[in-house]
Write a protein that holds these residues in place. Structure first.
Motif, PDB file in Angstrom:
ATOM      1  N   CYS A 484      89.543  42.587  12.926  1.00  0.00           N
ATOM      2  CA  CYS A 484      90.952  42.832  12.618  1.00  0.00           C
ATOM      3  C   CYS A 484      91.802  42.535  13.845  1.00  0.00           C
ATOM      4  CB  CYS A 484      91.177  44.275  12.180  1.00  0.00           C
ATOM      5  SG  CYS A 484      90.262  44.756  10.706  1.00  0.00           S
ATOM      6  N   GLU A 492     101.903  41.946  10.746  1.00  0.00           N
ATOM      7  CA  GLU A 492     100.799  42.073   9.800  1.00  0.00           C
ATOM      8  C   GLU A 492      99.486  42.280  10.544  1.00  0.00           C
ATOM      9  OE1 GLU A 492     102.327  39.067   6.258  1.00  0.00           O
ATOM     10  OE2 GLU A 492     101.438  38.244   8.094  1.00  0.00           O
ATOM     11  N   TRP A 496      89.163  39.383   9.022  1.00  0.00           N
ATOM     12  CA  TRP A 496      88.244  38.268   8.822  1.00  0.00           C
ATOM     13  C   TRP A 496      86.808  38.783   8.675  1.00  0.00           C
ATOM     14  CZ3 TRP A 496      91.954  38.086  12.715  1.00  0.00           C
ATOM     15  CH2 TRP A 496      92.933  37.077  12.605  1.00  0.00           C
ATOM     16  N   LEU A 504      89.748  37.555   5.011  1.00  0.00           N
ATOM     17  CA  LEU A 504      89.465  38.424   3.865  1.00  0.00           C
ATOM     18  C   LEU A 504      90.717  39.091   3.322  1.00  0.00           C
ATOM     19  CD1 LEU A 504      86.221  40.203   5.157  1.00  0.00           C
ATOM     20  CD2 LEU A 504      86.398  38.184   3.688  1.00  0.00           C
ATOM     21  N   ASP A 505      91.605  39.531   4.202  1.00  0.00           N
ATOM     22  CA  ASP A 505      92.745  40.306   3.724  1.00  0.00           C
ATOM     23  C   ASP A 505      93.856  40.251   4.761  1.00  0.00           C
ATOM     24  OD1 ASP A 505      94.328  41.869   2.177  1.00  0.00           O
ATOM     25  OD2 ASP A 505      93.071  43.682   2.293  1.00  0.00           O
ATOM     26  N   VAL A 506      95.070  40.504   4.300  1.00  0.00           N
ATOM     27  CA  VAL A 506      96.236  40.631   5.155  1.00  0.00           C
ATOM     28  C   VAL A 506      96.888  41.967   4.841  1.00  0.00           C
ATOM     29  CG1 VAL A 506      98.441  39.681   5.883  1.00  0.00           C
ATOM     30  CG2 VAL A 506      96.580  38.135   5.247  1.00  0.00           C
ATOM     31  N   LEU A 507      96.921  42.868   5.816  1.00  0.00           N
ATOM     32  CA  LEU A 507      97.471  44.211   5.615  1.00  0.00           C
ATOM     33  C   LEU A 507      98.932  44.213   6.038  1.00  0.00           C
ATOM     34  CD1 LEU A 507      94.489  46.300   7.071  1.00  0.00           C
ATOM     35  CD2 LEU A 507      94.842  45.521   4.726  1.00  0.00           C
ATOM     36  N   TRP A 538      94.169  52.715   7.327  1.00  0.00           N
ATOM     37  CA  TRP A 538      93.874  51.730   6.293  1.00  0.00           C
ATOM     38  C   TRP A 538      92.399  51.846   5.897  1.00  0.00           C
ATOM     39  CZ3 TRP A 538      98.223  48.504   5.396  1.00  0.00           C
ATOM     40  CH2 TRP A 538      99.199  48.523   6.391  1.00  0.00           C
ATOM     41  N   VAL A 540      89.886  49.539   4.848  1.00  0.00           N
ATOM     42  CA  VAL A 540      89.733  48.086   4.849  1.00  0.00           C
ATOM     43  C   VAL A 540      88.767  47.628   3.762  1.00  0.00           C
ATOM     44  CG1 VAL A 540      89.024  46.104   6.223  1.00  0.00           C
ATOM     45  CG2 VAL A 540      90.308  47.961   7.299  1.00  0.00           C
ATOM     46  N   GLY A 543      90.087  48.130   0.143  1.00  0.00           N
ATOM     47  CA  GLY A 543      91.266  47.336  -0.171  1.00  0.00           C
ATOM     48  C   GLY A 543      92.394  48.140  -0.773  1.00  0.00           C
ATOM     49  N   GLY A 545      94.838  49.487   0.904  1.00  0.00           N
ATOM     50  CA  GLY A 545      96.036  49.452   1.730  1.00  0.00           C
ATOM     51  C   GLY A 545      96.125  50.692   2.588  1.00  0.00           C
TER      52      GLY A 545
END
Length: 825
Positions: A484, A492, A496, A504-507, A538, A540, A543, A545
């Motif tokens: 992260c 943001e 990965w 993988l995600d964007v928080l 969070w 992670v 997911g 949030g």
């Protein structure tokens, strides 16, 4: 709380001259400190001694016992190099450009401004006036830039910015003769180096060299009169012609009984008094034998050194090129480029096989063996300020990232950088070691997060985003599966996969730069801090949030979990540290640290230090291993340690006393303020002074090793007592005395004095508190001692002693439990 300064990493050299002592110890100034590098053991230590400003000149006594340092404020420290303590202090009235011990160690020559002062060298004894001014030479028209002693410590040759060099006689000559310094003229620029050359048979001065800033070397030859040559060298020469009378040593002619004019044999004294006092350079003439150019124009010569035994000269230029020349024929042996900037230090070691070079602007320190054309040492610090650092899980490695776009990895025990990663194209802002200990992560403002393999020394994975972002924070979970990074511009958090490198995600949710990221040590909850005055938790992996938000009144600068994961600490812009319960989401308590960290005043500040808000907040936090204490630091010269349970300040570390650094002084001198701004910030292109850019990384330790134990010493515990015990055939007593003194050489001497037959008896008689020190000495001997079997026998007997000690303790403990169980039964 017993943390003490141990070493300085990240900056091997920051300007001034370097010295090689005892042929293997390289002494170099680093800001206001001094580092000593053992070129054989490949270890570097930094002396726990600070000057009040950057050190510009150093000198080491011929026997390597004393170290003399002079800083930019002309303050001088006389240091016992082996004990690492300051013995004496003195302040000079003028800036010191050169300082050097005499070959016999009795005097110190100091070039202070236009004066050349000769001081008597102090010793170990505490004195009210340790420095005694013996003589002052005020013959120069500009600053003294270089000097060299003759082998007998009777003469000096000194160069100056007035384009001249002068031959000076330390002792007064007999017979009332007044010696006038001889001038070496013809130079067209400042004299950077002036050196004596000797006759290897008589070990007396027969030539000299002067090296100028405009890249020329002048070779001078000493021509003596025939009678003087007969007396000094023992040579037989033809008598002088009676038609060409000579002058005596006192400037007069003398006739014999027959009226024939002849020369006096004794210059100014009775029975050869002048020759005994070293007056052999007073009656001859100096001639310029040749003048050679180094052919490096338009570059300027910046540093030089001369080795008498080899008759060789090494020179360093402002374009990063160095040259090695065989004199007096001026044969170029090597001419190489080793740096992009000016070489500010060049010196031979005693044997002449190693050359040491320093580049102040780049922080480079090199030791080169010119015969084999190989590097003995090659170190370079960060060019700009260090932004971040990270310890490896086993605490053996330390990684640093800086504004010069580089990541360096240092070995903590030796203090050396063994790898530098330079693939980043912008400032490195965050570092994180993986739990496997062989992978390092780095985040940068260039929009990449890179993974480095510490086995193969390569970048094996690069994490990027669809559009360019600037990363300022970085972390990874305990398993190393998820990476992260927080951004400065888009607010943001990007996530990965470590295995695939895929995003993988964007928080999203923060409304300000995310400057703090950390995973809980017990679960997969990620904590983030932002300038939007919030700390968010969070989940992670699920997911979901943000699962929790902790609001604050001011911007949150950093966040960290306690090692057990039951507490969360964060610092805010108002100088407070807030402690949260991450499970219940409640604020536990707050520490007010604004007054504790308040530092000095910057040169550009328009407010006083008391009214300025800069530097009065913590930008980094760190829990102790048990979570009882927390370290807090920021843009200040102080590091604060707090007791978490009682919320009190336990200790405040002042990491530097260097007044040359901006922000250390609490009050600024109005005399240094001009219409163009602060005087120290005005650039002077013609100045030869090199500014230090960073102090590097300071390492503190709670190492309980001691130089000596004052509670276990008395008047009878001396090195002489150790030798007496050995001569009386008492190796056990001698070894215990040496351990009480903690002298490494004495301990090793006593170890070898023990007969193999007596090893069991001697090992069993060593007090338990000295076992660790004895084991350290044996471990050190294993590295280079040829008597391997003897050392292994020592180790075997000590292991038996340890086993018997602990088995006795266990037996006592078992008997205690047995008695306790029977009484309860």
């Amino acid at each position: 709380m017993n943390f003490r300064f141990q070493n300085l990493l990240g900056a091997p050299y920051r300007g001034g001259n370097t010295v090689i002592s005892n042929n293997t110890l390289l002494v170099s100034p680093v800001g206001n400190r001094v580092s000593v590098t053992d070129l054989v053991k490949s270890q570097t230590i930094t002396l726990p001694i600070q000057s009040s400003s950057n050190i510009c000149r150093i000198a080491v006594s011929p026997d390597g016992t004393f170290l003399l340092t002079v800083d930019e404020k002309n303050r001088c420290l006389f240091i016992n190099l082996r004990r690492r303590v300051v013995l004496h202090r003195i302040s000079f009235k003028k800036p010191v450009n050169v300082v050097k011990f005499s070959p016999d160690g009795a005097f110190i020559a100091v070039g202070a401004g236009k004066l050349l002062q000769i001081w008597r060298s102090p010793g170990f004894r505490k004195e009210f006036f340790p420095f005694e001014l013996v003589r002052t030479f005020a013959d120069f028209d500009d600053n003294v830039t270089s000097l060299d002693w003759s082998p007998d410590s009777n003469y000096l040759i000194a160069g100056s910015k007035d384009f001249t060099a002068r031959l000076l006689c330390l002792k007064k000559l007999g017979g009332g003769i007044k010696y006038k310094p001889f001038l070496f003229l013809g130079h067209r620029d400042s004299v950077i180096g002036a050196f004596f050359g000797i006759n290897k048979i008589t070990n007396r001065v027969c030539k000299s060299y002067t090296i100028t800033r405009d890249c020329y070397v002048f070779s001078w030859t000493y021509k003596r009169d025939e009678v003087e040559a007969d007396e000094i060298d023992g040579e037989v020469s033809e008598p002088p012609s009676p038609t060409t009378p000579d002058r005596g040593g006192d400037g007069k002619l003398e006739s014999d009984a027959n009226g024939i004019v002849k020369k006096r044999k004794n210059y100014g004294g009775k029975d050869g008094e002048v020759f005994e006092d070293g007056g052999y350079l007073c009656g001859g003439k100096w001639e310029l034998s040749r003048k050679d150019s180094f052919m490096q124009a338009p570059a300027k010569l910046a540093a030089c050194d001369y080795h008498r035994e080899l008759d060789m000269v090494v020179v360093g230029f402002s374009n990063g090129v160095f040259g090695l020349y065989q004199m007096p024929d001026f044969v170029c042996i090597h001419l190489l480029s080793i740096s992009r900037e000016k070489i500010t230090a060049a010196v031979f070691n005693d044997l002449g096989n190693w050359l040491s070079f320093g580049c102040a602007k780049l922080g480079q320190l090199l030791v080169w063996e010119w015969r084999s054309e190989s590097y003995i040492l090659k170190q370079q610090g960060h060019y700009f300020d260090v932004n971040c650092l990270a310890y490896s899980p086993d605490s053996q490695l330390l990684a640093t990232g800086a504004d010069d776009n580089k990541v360096k990895v240092w070995t903590v025990s030796s203090g050396f950088c063994f790898v530098t990663f330079s693939e980043h194209t912008n400032s490195v802002t965050a570092l994180h070691f993986m739990a496997s200990n062989n992978c390092l992560l780095s985040a940068s403002l260039d929009g990449t997060v890179r993974a480095w393999d510490l086995f193969r020394y390569r970048n094996f994975r690069t994490f990027t985003t669809p559009s360019s972002r600037q990363f300022v924070s970085l972390t990874a979970d305990q398993s190393g599966e998820v990476i992260c990074a927080g951004t400065l511009d888009s607010f943001e958090i990007f996530v990965w996969s470590m295995r695939t490198g895929r995003l993988l995600d964007v928080l999203s949710g923060h409304e300000g730069p995310v400057h703090g990221l950390t995973f809980s040590p017990t679960n997969a909850i990620l904590a983030s801090s932002s300038w939007d005055k919030t700390v968010r938790l969070w989940d992670v992996f699920e997911g979901k949030g943000a699962v929790e938000t902790f609001p604050h009144i001011h911007d949150v600068l950093t966040v960290v979990y306690r090692p057990d994961g039951r507490q969360l600490a964060c610092s805010t812009l108002d100088g407070q540290i807030h402690f949260w319960d991450p499970i219940d989401g409640l604020l536990m308590f707050t520490i007010e640290g604004r007054r504790d960290i308040s530092g000095g005043r910057l040169m550009t500040d328009r407010r006083s230090a008391a009214n300025s808000s800069s530097g009065k907040c913590f930008t980094t936090l760190c829990y102790s291993a048990d979570g009882s204490y927390i370290l807090a630091g920021g843009s200040s010269r102080y590091i604060c340690m707090y007791d978490v349970a009682d919320q009190v300040l336990l200790r405040r570390f002042q990491i530097t006393h260097n007044l040359s650094l901006d922000g250390v002084l609490d009050f600024l001198n109005s005399k240094n303020m001009t219409d163009a701004g602060p005087l120290d910030l005005i650039d002077d292109d013609n100045s030869d002074v090199e500014d230090a850019t960073t102090e590097g990384v300071l390492v503190y330790s709670v190492d309980e090793s001691f130089i000596f134990d004052p509670t276990d010493l008395d008047i009878d515990v001396t090195p002489e007592a150790v030798d007496a015990a050995l001569s009386d055939g008492q190796p056990t007593r001698a070894l215990i005395l040496s351990l009480r003194l903690n002298e490494d050489t004495l301990i090793k001497k006593c170890i070898f004095a023990v007969s193999p037959v007596d090893l069991p008896a001697v090992a069993s008689s060593i007090p338990y508190r000295y076992l660790q020190r004895l084991i350290e000495a044996l471990a050190d001997l294993l590295e280079g001692c040829p008597h391997l079997e003897f050392i292994l026998k020592w180790s075997q007997e000590l292991c038996k002693v340890q086993w018997e000690f602990y088995s006795t303790k266990l037996k006592k403990l078992a008997s205690f439990f047995k008695i306790f169980a029977e009484s309860n039964h």
